[in-house]
Design a protein around this motif. Structure first.
Motif, PDB file in Angstrom:
ATOM      1  N   ARG A  98       0.808  -1.181   0.044  1.00 33.28           N
ATOM      2  CA  ARG A  98      -0.098   0.016   0.092  1.00 33.28           C
ATOM      3  C   ARG A  98       1.026   1.413  -0.218  1.00 33.28           C
ATOM      4  O   ARG A  98       1.826   1.403   0.579  1.00 33.28           O
ATOM      5  CB  ARG A  98      -0.821   0.302   1.238  1.00 33.28           C
ATOM      6  CG  ARG A  98      -1.999  -1.020   1.269  1.00 33.28           C
ATOM      7  CD  ARG A  98      -2.920  -0.764   2.459  1.00 33.28           C
ATOM      8  NE  ARG A  98      -2.527  -0.046   3.587  1.00 33.28           N
ATOM      9  CZ  ARG A  98      -2.186  -0.577   4.757  1.00 33.28           C
ATOM     10  NH1 ARG A  98      -2.089  -1.934   5.058  1.00 33.28           N
ATOM     11  NH2 ARG A  98      -1.811  -0.042   5.938  1.00 33.28           N
ATOM     12  N   PRO A  99       0.391   2.222  -0.615  1.00 34.25           N
ATOM     13  CA  PRO A  99       1.385   3.674  -0.701  1.00 34.25           C
ATOM     14  C   PRO A  99       1.347   4.374   0.497  1.00 34.25           C
ATOM     15  O   PRO A  99       2.326   4.969   0.722  1.00 34.25           O
ATOM     16  CB  PRO A  99       0.528   4.417  -1.762  1.00 34.25           C
ATOM     17  CG  PRO A  99      -0.799   3.849  -1.769  1.00 34.25           C
ATOM     18  CD  PRO A  99      -0.799   2.373  -1.609  1.00 34.25           C
ATOM     19  N   ASP A 100       0.606   3.979   1.689  1.00 37.36           N
ATOM     20  CA  ASP A 100       0.537   4.791   2.804  1.00 37.36           C
ATOM     21  C   ASP A 100       1.683   3.995   3.793  1.00 37.36           C
ATOM     22  O   ASP A 100       1.889   4.545   4.961  1.00 37.36           O
ATOM     23  CB  ASP A 100      -0.601   4.709   3.470  1.00 37.36           C
ATOM     24  CG  ASP A 100      -1.442   3.498   3.890  1.00 37.36           C
ATOM     25  OD1 ASP A 100      -1.586   2.651   3.008  1.00 37.36           O
ATOM     26  OD2 ASP A 100      -1.754   3.113   5.085  1.00 37.36           O
ATOM     27  N   MET A 101       1.895   2.699   3.449  1.00 29.59           N
ATOM     28  CA  MET A 101       3.081   2.037   4.120  1.00 29.59           C
ATOM     29  C   MET A 101       4.515   2.592   4.158  1.00 29.59           C
ATOM     30  O   MET A 101       4.868   2.965   3.018  1.00 29.59           O
ATOM     31  CB  MET A 101       2.856   0.492   3.933  1.00 29.59           C
ATOM     32  CG  MET A 101       1.453  -0.117   4.415  1.00 29.59           C
ATOM     33  SD  MET A 101       1.532  -1.846   4.186  1.00 29.59           S
ATOM     34  CE  MET A 101       2.297  -2.382   5.649  1.00 29.59           C
ATOM     35  N   ALA A 102       5.334   2.423   5.088  1.00 29.00           N
ATOM     36  CA  ALA A 102       6.496   3.334   5.394  1.00 29.00           C
ATOM     37  C   ALA A 102       7.428   2.625   4.136  1.00 29.00           C
ATOM     38  O   ALA A 102       8.025   3.682   3.572  1.00 29.00           O
ATOM     39  CB  ALA A 102       7.267   2.497   6.509  1.00 29.00           C
ATOM     40  N   PHE A 103       7.643   1.254   3.898  1.00 33.52           N
ATOM     41  CA  PHE A 103       8.778   1.074   2.887  1.00 33.52           C
ATOM     42  C   PHE A 103       8.306   1.654   1.439  1.00 33.52           C
ATOM     43  O   PHE A 103       9.265   2.334   0.781  1.00 33.52           O
ATOM     44  CB  PHE A 103       8.752  -0.440   2.529  1.00 33.52           C
ATOM     45  CG  PHE A 103       9.374  -1.124   3.737  1.00 33.52           C
ATOM     46  CD1 PHE A 103       9.650  -0.477   4.901  1.00 33.52           C
ATOM     47  CD2 PHE A 103       9.584  -2.449   3.628  1.00 33.52           C
ATOM     48  CE1 PHE A 103      10.188  -1.168   6.046  1.00 33.52           C
ATOM     49  CE2 PHE A 103      10.226  -3.324   4.780  1.00 33.52           C
ATOM     50  CZ  PHE A 103      10.540  -2.755   5.959  1.00 33.52           C
ATOM     51  N   HIS A 104       6.948   1.639   0.939  1.00 27.67           N
ATOM     52  CA  HIS A 104       6.461   2.008  -0.113  1.00 27.67           C
ATOM     53  C   HIS A 104       6.724   3.569  -0.025  1.00 27.67           C
ATOM     54  O   HIS A 104       7.241   4.261  -0.957  1.00 27.67           O
ATOM     55  CB  HIS A 104       5.070   1.990  -0.441  1.00 27.67           C
ATOM     56  CG  HIS A 104       4.364   2.049  -1.685  1.00 27.67           C
ATOM     57  ND1 HIS A 104       3.511   1.584  -2.557  1.00 27.67           N
ATOM     58  CD2 HIS A 104       4.854   3.482  -2.363  1.00 27.67           C
ATOM     59  CE1 HIS A 104       3.220   2.232  -3.507  1.00 27.67           C
ATOM     60  NE2 HIS A 104       3.927   3.192  -3.570  1.00 27.67           N
TER      61      HIS A 104
END
Length: 319
Positions: free
Chosen positions: A186-192
């Motif tokens: 997901r774009p809201d997750m840290a790695f992304h």
């Protein structure tokens, strides 16, 4: 066997559908998704490209809160319930009502539709967020103490599953996922977010001091473990942690990403948001015993795969 997957166009759901379709014992996978949550609909449509042409896959775009469910569920043998509104930070304030609707009410509605049908397994996707702040490797029998409204709604879903198991004999399996990452995250997750900011030469935003650590689970390991529940009768009635091969701090992850991309991050530290534990660490001994689970992808290799995916995604998106 015929299988229903809710949240089929999501990060974990789309990978799970692929994994199930590789199983020769699965003759049909029915996916449901309403294209809501933090992942843009266009991204979710792209996630389904990997399975949409498979003749064993059927996709239904509809809302679990309003759609007729009994006719669909009567056609399948097992249900994977992954559909939910994710995210700790966004679960505070007025948006909490969406978490109630899609994490609690939708789960209850799905359980109601299943309770009198001959379902062989009902697999509920839960989260490490239900544990709260713990120290050391966390086993499934430790007291849940969620720190966020999101964690509370997912724990409520677990309790709903257990009462339908108790009174209607529904064969429930609960899986608690620990910080899943990899392609399609997901774009809201840290790695992304870190990778996107590095690629766009933007400041990399870190919540808190960056010393918080997580048990990171690569998506292919997670999908294999989740799919394997289908063939494990020993898993019925159990709650099982699905963790990863390696733990690391946020700062250590960022160091690895700089090495992989050969880019230097301008690090900006923001206030630590409410509701997030300092550390997570899964005991996976139960998953090893019941699911023969053994995560194989190390953190650096997993981050490489996510970087390659996002480099291509944002290059294609810019065209």
């Amino acid at each position: 066997m015929k299988v229903l997957v809710t949240g089929a166009a999501g990060f974990i759901g789309s990978h799970l559908c692929e994994e199930l379709l590789r199983n020769k014992d699965v003759e049909k996978v029915v996916g449901i998704d309403f294209f809501i949550g933090p992942t843009p609909p266009k991204m979710k449509k792209d996630f389904l490209l990997h399975v949409s042409e498979n003749p064993k896959f059927e996709f239904i775009r509809d809302n679990l809160l309003t759609m007729p469910l009994e006719n669909i569920i009567s056609r399948v043998d097992a249900v994977y319930h992954l559909a939910a509104i994710p995210g700790v930070r966004s679960s505070w304030g007025d948006d909490f009502k969406h978490y109630i609707d899609y994490n609690i009410l939708a789960t209850q509605r799905l359980l109601e539709a299943c309770k009198n049908l001959n379902i062989k397994k009902f697999i509920y996707a839960s989260t490490s967020s239900i544990y709260g702040e713990k120290y050391g490797a966390v086993s499934e029998d430790q007291l849940p103490e969620p720190l966020s409204p999101y964690g509370i709604t997912k724990l409520a879903g677990e309790h709903l599953c257990r009462v339908y198991e108790k009174y209607f004999g529904l064969p429930v399996v609960i899986l608690r996922f620990f910080t899943v990452y990899g392609p399609r995250q997901r774009p809201d997750m840290a790695f992304h977010r870190f990778i996107r900011q590095l690629l766009k030469n933007e400041p990399v935003t870190i919540f808190g001091d960056g010393k918080q650590s997580r048990d990171f689970t690569f998506i292919s390991d997670c999908a294999r473990a989740t799919a394997s529940v289908l063939n494990s009768d020993k898993a019925v009635g159990q709650t099982i942690n699905i963790g990863g091969k390696e733990r690391a701090s946020v700062l250590e992850v960022l160091d690895v990403l700089e090495e992989i991309t050969d880019l230097k991050a301008k690090r900006i530290f923001l206030e630590q948001p409410a509701g997030e534990p300092k550390h997570t660490w899964a005991s996976i001994s139960k998953a090893k015993k019941l699911l023969d689970y053994n995560p194989v992808t190390g953190l650096k290799e997993g981050l490489k795969q996510e970087c390659l995916y996002l480099i291509k995604f944002y290059r294609d998106d810019a065209k």
